[in-house]
Design an enzyme around this catalytic site. Structure first.
Site, PDB file in Angstrom:
ATOM      1  N   TRP A   1     -44.476  47.220 -50.279  1.00  0.00           N
ATOM      2  CA  TRP A   1     -44.417  46.039 -49.414  1.00  0.00           C
ATOM      3  C   TRP A   1     -44.784  44.754 -50.153  1.00  0.00           C
ATOM      4  O   TRP A   1     -45.176  43.758 -49.552  1.00  0.00           O
ATOM      5  CB  TRP A   1     -45.273  46.254 -48.152  1.00  0.00           C
ATOM      6  CG  TRP A   1     -44.711  47.338 -47.260  1.00  0.00           C
ATOM      7  CD1 TRP A   1     -43.461  47.901 -47.361  1.00  0.00           C
ATOM      8  CD2 TRP A   1     -45.346  47.998 -46.159  1.00  0.00           C
ATOM      9  NE1 TRP A   1     -43.292  48.857 -46.386  1.00  0.00           N
ATOM     10  CE2 TRP A   1     -44.432  48.935 -45.641  1.00  0.00           C
ATOM     11  CE3 TRP A   1     -46.611  47.891 -45.559  1.00  0.00           C
ATOM     12  CZ2 TRP A   1     -44.728  49.760 -44.553  1.00  0.00           C
ATOM     13  CZ3 TRP A   1     -46.906  48.699 -44.474  1.00  0.00           C
ATOM     14  CH2 TRP A   1     -45.975  49.622 -43.973  1.00  0.00           C
TER      15      TRP A   1
ATOM     16  N   HIS B   1     -46.431  52.608 -29.740  1.00  0.00           N
ATOM     17  CA  HIS B   1     -45.451  51.526 -29.670  1.00  0.00           C
ATOM     18  C   HIS B   1     -45.052  51.211 -28.240  1.00  0.00           C
ATOM     19  O   HIS B   1     -44.213  50.379 -27.986  1.00  0.00           O
ATOM     20  CB  HIS B   1     -44.216  51.885 -30.503  1.00  0.00           C
ATOM     21  CG  HIS B   1     -44.584  52.115 -31.938  1.00  0.00           C
ATOM     22  ND1 HIS B   1     -44.850  53.366 -32.436  1.00  0.00           N
ATOM     23  CD2 HIS B   1     -44.796  51.245 -32.952  1.00  0.00           C
ATOM     24  CE1 HIS B   1     -45.192  53.258 -33.706  1.00  0.00           C
ATOM     25  NE2 HIS B   1     -45.166  51.990 -34.047  1.00  0.00           N
TER      26      HIS B   1
ATOM     27  N   ARG C   1     -38.402  28.721 -41.650  1.00  0.00           N
ATOM     28  CA  ARG C   1     -38.215  29.692 -40.567  1.00  0.00           C
ATOM     29  C   ARG C   1     -37.742  29.025 -39.269  1.00  0.00           C
ATOM     30  O   ARG C   1     -38.133  29.408 -38.172  1.00  0.00           O
ATOM     31  CB  ARG C   1     -39.514  30.465 -40.306  1.00  0.00           C
ATOM     32  CG  ARG C   1     -39.800  31.521 -41.345  1.00  0.00           C
ATOM     33  CD  ARG C   1     -41.073  32.260 -41.026  1.00  0.00           C
ATOM     34  NE  ARG C   1     -42.218  31.376 -41.048  1.00  0.00           N
ATOM     35  CZ  ARG C   1     -43.360  31.586 -40.397  1.00  0.00           C
ATOM     36  NH1 ARG C   1     -43.501  32.678 -39.683  1.00  0.00           N
ATOM     37  NH2 ARG C   1     -44.352  30.724 -40.474  1.00  0.00           N
TER      38      ARG C   1
ATOM     39  N   ASP D   1     -54.247  54.781 -46.245  1.00  0.00           N
ATOM     40  CA  ASP D   1     -52.975  54.749 -45.519  1.00  0.00           C
ATOM     41  C   ASP D   1     -51.805  54.732 -46.484  1.00  0.00           C
ATOM     42  O   ASP D   1     -51.768  53.929 -47.400  1.00  0.00           O
ATOM     43  CB  ASP D   1     -52.885  53.467 -44.670  1.00  0.00           C
ATOM     44  CG  ASP D   1     -53.784  53.519 -43.456  1.00  0.00           C
ATOM     45  OD1 ASP D   1     -53.887  54.596 -42.852  1.00  0.00           O
ATOM     46  OD2 ASP D   1     -54.374  52.474 -43.118  1.00  0.00           O
TER      47      ASP D   1
ATOM     48  N   ILE E   1     -56.461  55.459 -35.795  1.00  0.00           N
ATOM     49  CA  ILE E   1     -55.828  55.272 -37.106  1.00  0.00           C
ATOM     50  C   ILE E   1     -56.359  54.040 -37.846  1.00  0.00           C
ATOM     51  O   ILE E   1     -56.079  53.840 -39.019  1.00  0.00           O
ATOM     52  CB  ILE E   1     -54.286  55.241 -36.958  1.00  0.00           C
ATOM     53  CG1 ILE E   1     -53.804  56.491 -36.217  1.00  0.00           C
ATOM     54  CG2 ILE E   1     -53.570  55.142 -38.290  1.00  0.00           C
ATOM     55  CD1 ILE E   1     -54.203  57.814 -36.873  1.00  0.00           C
TER      56      ILE E   1
ATOM     57  N   HIS F   1     -52.809  58.611 -43.822  1.00  0.00           N
ATOM     58  CA  HIS F   1     -52.008  58.434 -42.609  1.00  0.00           C
ATOM     59  C   HIS F   1     -50.590  58.021 -42.974  1.00  0.00           C
ATOM     60  O   HIS F   1     -50.376  57.201 -43.853  1.00  0.00           O
ATOM     61  CB  HIS F   1     -52.635  57.371 -41.703  1.00  0.00           C
ATOM     62  CG  HIS F   1     -51.702  56.889 -40.638  1.00  0.00           C
ATOM     63  ND1 HIS F   1     -51.344  57.671 -39.572  1.00  0.00           N
ATOM     64  CD2 HIS F   1     -51.003  55.742 -40.490  1.00  0.00           C
ATOM     65  CE1 HIS F   1     -50.480  57.012 -38.820  1.00  0.00           C
ATOM     66  NE2 HIS F   1     -50.252  55.833 -39.363  1.00  0.00           N
TER      67      HIS F   1
ATOM     68  N   LEU G   1     -34.948  29.182 -37.790  1.00  0.00           N
ATOM     69  CA  LEU G   1     -34.186  30.064 -36.905  1.00  0.00           C
ATOM     70  C   LEU G   1     -35.136  30.902 -36.047  1.00  0.00           C
ATOM     71  O   LEU G   1     -34.943  31.047 -34.843  1.00  0.00           O
ATOM     72  CB  LEU G   1     -33.250  30.968 -37.716  1.00  0.00           C
ATOM     73  CG  LEU G   1     -32.331  31.847 -36.875  1.00  0.00           C
ATOM     74  CD1 LEU G   1     -31.391  31.005 -36.030  1.00  0.00           C
ATOM     75  CD2 LEU G   1     -31.518  32.806 -37.737  1.00  0.00           C
TER      76      LEU G   1
ATOM     77  N   GLU H   1     -47.308  60.822 -37.261  1.00  0.00           N
ATOM     78  CA  GLU H   1     -46.612  60.530 -36.007  1.00  0.00           C
ATOM     79  C   GLU H   1     -45.882  61.782 -35.537  1.00  0.00           C
ATOM     80  O   GLU H   1     -45.060  62.331 -36.242  1.00  0.00           O
ATOM     81  CB  GLU H   1     -45.599  59.406 -36.259  1.00  0.00           C
ATOM     82  CG  GLU H   1     -45.031  58.818 -35.003  1.00  0.00           C
ATOM     83  CD  GLU H   1     -43.556  59.115 -34.848  1.00  0.00           C
ATOM     84  OE1 GLU H   1     -42.755  58.473 -35.534  1.00  0.00           O
ATOM     85  OE2 GLU H   1     -43.226  60.003 -34.045  1.00  0.00           O
TER      86      GLU H   1
ATOM     87  N   CYS I   1     -50.515  55.908 -34.453  1.00  0.00           N
ATOM     88  CA  CYS I   1     -50.637  54.853 -35.466  1.00  0.00           C
ATOM     89  C   CYS I   1     -51.726  53.880 -35.006  1.00  0.00           C
ATOM     90  O   CYS I   1     -52.406  54.143 -34.011  1.00  0.00           O
ATOM     91  CB  CYS I   1     -49.275  54.161 -35.608  1.00  0.00           C
ATOM     92  SG  CYS I   1     -49.156  53.114 -37.067  1.00  0.00           S
TER      93      CYS I   1
HETATM   94  N1  GLN Z   1     -54.748  51.621 -40.663  1.00  0.00           N
HETATM   95  C1  GLN Z   1     -53.554  50.934 -40.260  1.00  0.00           C
HETATM   96  C2  GLN Z   1     -53.674  50.491 -38.824  1.00  0.00           C
HETATM   97  O1  GLN Z   1     -54.271  51.175 -38.049  1.00  0.00           O
HETATM   98  C3  GLN Z   1     -52.325  51.806 -40.438  1.00  0.00           C
HETATM   99  C4  GLN Z   1     -51.073  51.070 -40.105  1.00  0.00           C
HETATM  100  C5  GLN Z   1     -49.788  51.826 -40.389  1.00  0.00           C
HETATM  101  O2  GLN Z   1     -49.751  53.002 -40.510  1.00  0.00           O
HETATM  102  N2  GLN Z   1     -48.710  51.149 -40.542  1.00  0.00           N
HETATM  103  O3  GLN Z   1     -53.193  49.463 -38.432  1.00  0.00           O
HETATM  104 ZN    ZN Z   2     -48.916  54.340 -38.865  1.00  0.00          ZN
END
Ligand code: GLN
Ligand code: ZN
EC number: 2.1.1.14
Length: 761
Positions: free
Chosen positions: A564, A697, A15, A602, A434, A644, A17, A668, A729
């Protein structure tokens, strides 16, 4: 047969870069040093591919190759104009990716989104009706010369094709379609070709991944027009048009009509397109067979690839074939040799970018008669068929003996709801979060120290316990209704489960670029998955002991874990997902046994797992929802299941969201101003919903008034008794002071809504 590659990982073996770029951002190194490191990396990468005939250049990027295209083509949004004369080109480039807040300027970054169905994020080009294009960047010309000098042969410049470039972008004003900008764009491409031709280029790789997507008539027409124009001016250039991530299907004849010199197809994602392609393949053209998986870390099955190659050679002749990975190798890690801890039997089945380059050469040798390479490869694959490390008869037996009632809750939502109400005693508009709370540098440090063996298990657990106690206290002070333990023990919501489940392995260095300098290290699912021990119970029950309020247990769902990770390719993804689901269900039941009455599963990646072609959506959604239901059923009616998802774009799949039958879904909505709720309302979504009332965010603290107004909107659209109040989130990336203040405002808004609602009714 020509051997070629579509793109190589940029980030470097270690890594380098990422590190250089971040140091540059922190002003610890200067521009010259950044450029020097980058040049050194490019050199290494070209040398590693020197055995190929077609070696890509301009696949390197300081941030993202779509942003590189916007820069090259002068598609630089107006808000950056004042910066052009003020800062260096590379700073201008980075400010487009990250925004610019210096010298009295406050210019926002361009939007970022996912690259097709991958976890790579690109910077979305911005277009205006009066958009013009002009040759702006110089990177492609410099890198071409650099590669030519190092390799001693002519490299192949890689560009995103004009139609895909436009389609990847977004109109910033209404009243026009970005595809209409094509006429203004093509001359710049022609200029680029001309200049590169003067520098000695012969082949050009134009990536047009949109050719595998559902296209409108207008878009199809744009393809025809673009490629006619591009090739009209100068018949000397040779275009290799690449498609990947899906088959061409109904766009096949369109692709054939484009006057290019070669066409690349993805035979990993879509092996069965080969027959149709060969049947009517244009006579004047080369075919590039993408037989090596550019999206996964498994060794190629030479017997299968050779079959494809032979079939194609029979029809077209080997002179008209090119052998390549299915897509750019930026989606796989750098070098398997760096992994020293992987079980030899599993490692023997893997290949990263560096190994995949050799696989291309191997395949050509096998085609020419080298049987030894083929035999060795078959041996590795045969060994895995009856490997007890991969195959677990217990898991297979369990999968075979599942029953229909395993996939449903015992009662319907209407019957569960009063039981849960009785148990939980929550107010109207219950408040929650969340899952994650700020991960401070101390928390990251003690987790890292524990991993490195610098901190004992006992000390580590004490640290986590202290953090949990603290976060519970904070949540009680804020007066939230449903509390969480904060997820301090988790580095990543998928890695955490991957490290504990059987059938998964973690790598040391298998990083892939996610966006800009950010890299991720997905776990590898190599075998049958099962849960051998409690994974989350310790922390959730510790948290529950600290408070009388309900604690919400936190699990990652099977689809997100699948999405993922690097997934085994010897069985259907749906089958692997099913195995993960049963493991998550086991954890769910263990949490319930430990007295946790609310559990969240989630699934933020459910939506991104959608196939690229719409007619494959239903099939995917059927098994994805089935798998979620395996994970979430089995608990008693009184246990409340939450789920979620972070995306606000699932209007089209609401029917399936409803079928998930989660008691509560948190989503969201704040950035889309509750638009999504209208869809839920129209659909008459029956279960409870927590529309995110503020954007996590951003560092901005939302006021009570603005949250109240969002809640007002929500109550107009949905029955009040269904509404939860929560952020968009997890709060992992936020700082504590802003988190506390935002949540306090959120709770005040919920309390206000309760009072007002009681006054009305
Ligand atoms: N439970 C996770 C968090 O709060 C959910 C993260 C997500 O939705 N990407 O971080
Ligand atoms: Zn989320």
């Amino acid at each position: 047969m020509r051997k070629h590659n579509l793109g190589y990982p940029r980030i470097g073996m270690d890594r380098e870069l990422k590190k250089a770029i971040e140091q540059y951002w922190e002003e610890k190194i200067r521009e010259e040093q950044l450029f020097k490191s980058a040049k050194e990396l490019r050199k290494q990468h070209w040398i590693l591919q020197s055995e190929l005939d077609g070696i890509p250049c301009n696949d390197f990027s300081f941030y993202d190759h779509v942003l590189d295209m916007s820069f090259l083509l002068g598609a630089i949004p107006d808000r950056y104009s004042p910066l052009i004369s003020l800062i260096s080109p590379i700073d201008l480039y980075f400010s487009m990716a990250r925004g610019y807040q210096k010298n009295g300027f406050d210019v926002t970054a361009m939007e970022m989104t996912k690259w097709f169905d991958t976890n790579y994020h690109y910077i979305v080009p911005e277009f205006l009706p009066n958009q013009t294009f002009n040759l702006h960047g110089t990177k492609i010309f410099e890198e071409f010369n650099e590669a030519k000098e190092i390799l001693g042969k002519v490299p192949k410049p890689v560009l995103i094709g004009p139609v895909s470039f436009l389609l990847l972008g977004k109109e910033k004003l209404e009243g026009f379609h970005r595809i209409d900008l094509l006429d203004r764009l093509i001359p710049v491409y022609i200029e680029i070709f001309k200049r590169l031709k003067e520098q000695g280029a012969d082949w050009f790789q134009l990536d047009e991944p949109f050719l595998v997507m559902d296209l409108s008539e207008k878009e199809k027409h744009a393809f025809l027009k673009a490629y006619e124009h591009l090739t009209q001016e100068d018949s000397g250039i040779k275009i290799l048009l690449t498609t990947y991530f899906e088959g061409l299907y109904e766009n096949r004849s369109l692709a054939f009509k484009l006057p290019v010199s070669a066409l690349h197809i993805d035979l990993v994602r879509c092996p069965n397109q080969l027959d149709g392609i060969l049947y009517s393949f244009p006579k004047d053209r080369l075919l590039s067979l993408g037989v090596i998986d550019g999206r996964n870390i498994w060794k190629n099955k030479y017997s299968v690839s050779i079959e494809h190659i032979k079939k194609a050679a029979n029809v077209l002749g080997k002179e008209r074939l090119m052998i390549a990975p299915s897509c750019s190798l930026i989606h796989v890690p750098f070098d398997l040799n760096l992994e020293t801890d992987i079980h030899p039997e599993i490692k023997d089945r893997m290949a990263f970018a560096r190994q995949k380059i050799h696989e291309i050469t191997d395949l050509c040798c096998i085609f020419e008669g080298n049987t030894l390479l083929l035999k060795e490869n078959s041996k590795s694959h045969k060994r895995s068929v009856d490997s007890t490390i991969i195959h677990d008869s217990g898991v297979k037996k369990r999968m075979a003996s599942t029953k229909e009632q395993d996939f449903h809750r015992n009662s319907t939502f209407e019957s569960r709801r009063p039981i849960q109400r009785e148990c939980l005693q929550l107010p109207l508009f219950p408040t929650t979060t969340i899952g994650s709370f700020p991960q401070t540098s101390e928390i990251r440090k003690f987790r890292a120290n524990f991993k490195k063996g610098k901190l004992s298990l006992q000390d580590y657990e004490k640290e986590i316990e202290t953090s949990i106690k603290d976060v519970i206290q904070k949540q009680e002070q804020i007066d939230l209704d449903v509390l969480v333990h904060g997820e301090f023990e988790r580095n990543d919501m998928v890695e955490y489960f991957g490290e504990q489940l059987k059938g998964f392995l973690s790598t040391k260095n298998a990083w892939i670029q996610s966006y800009g300098s950010r890299c991720v290290k997905p776990p590898v699912i190599y075998g049958d998955v099962s849960r051998t021990k409690d994974m989350t119970v310790r922390w959730s029950s510790f948290a529950q002991k600290q408070t009388k309020k309900p604690i919400k247990g936190m699990l990652t769902g099977p689809i997100t874990i699948l999405q993922w990770s690097f997934v085994r390719n010897d069985q259907l993804r749906s089958e692997t997902a099913r195995q993960i689901a049963w493991s998550i269900r086991d954890e769910l039941l263990a949490l319930e046994d430990a007295g946790i009455g609310i559990i969240q599963i989630d699934e933020p990646a459910l939506r991104e797992g959608l196939p690229l072609k719409k007619n494959n959506w239903n099939k995917y959604l059927e098994w994805a929802i089935h798998v979620f239901k395996i994970a979430s059923s089995g608990v008693t009616d009184s246990t409340q299941i939450h789920t979620h998802m972070c995306y606000s774009e699932f209007n089209e799949i609401l029917e399936y969201i409803a079928k998930m039958d989660a008691d509560v879904i948190t989503i969201e909505t704040s950035r889309s101003h509750m638009e999504l709720l209208e869809a839920f309302s129209r659909f008459k979504y029956p279960n409870e919903i927590g529309p995110g009332v503020y954007d996590v965010h951003s560092t901005r603290i939302p006021s009570v008034e603005e949250i109240s107004s969002l809640l007002d909107q929500a109550t107009r659209l949905l029955p009040a008794k269904n509404i939860w109040v929560n952020p968009d989130c997890g709060l992992k990336t936020r700082k504590w002071p802003e988190t506390i203040q935002s949540l306090k405002n959120m709770v005040l808004a919920a309390k206000k809504a309760r009072r007002e609602f009681i006054n009305i009714t």
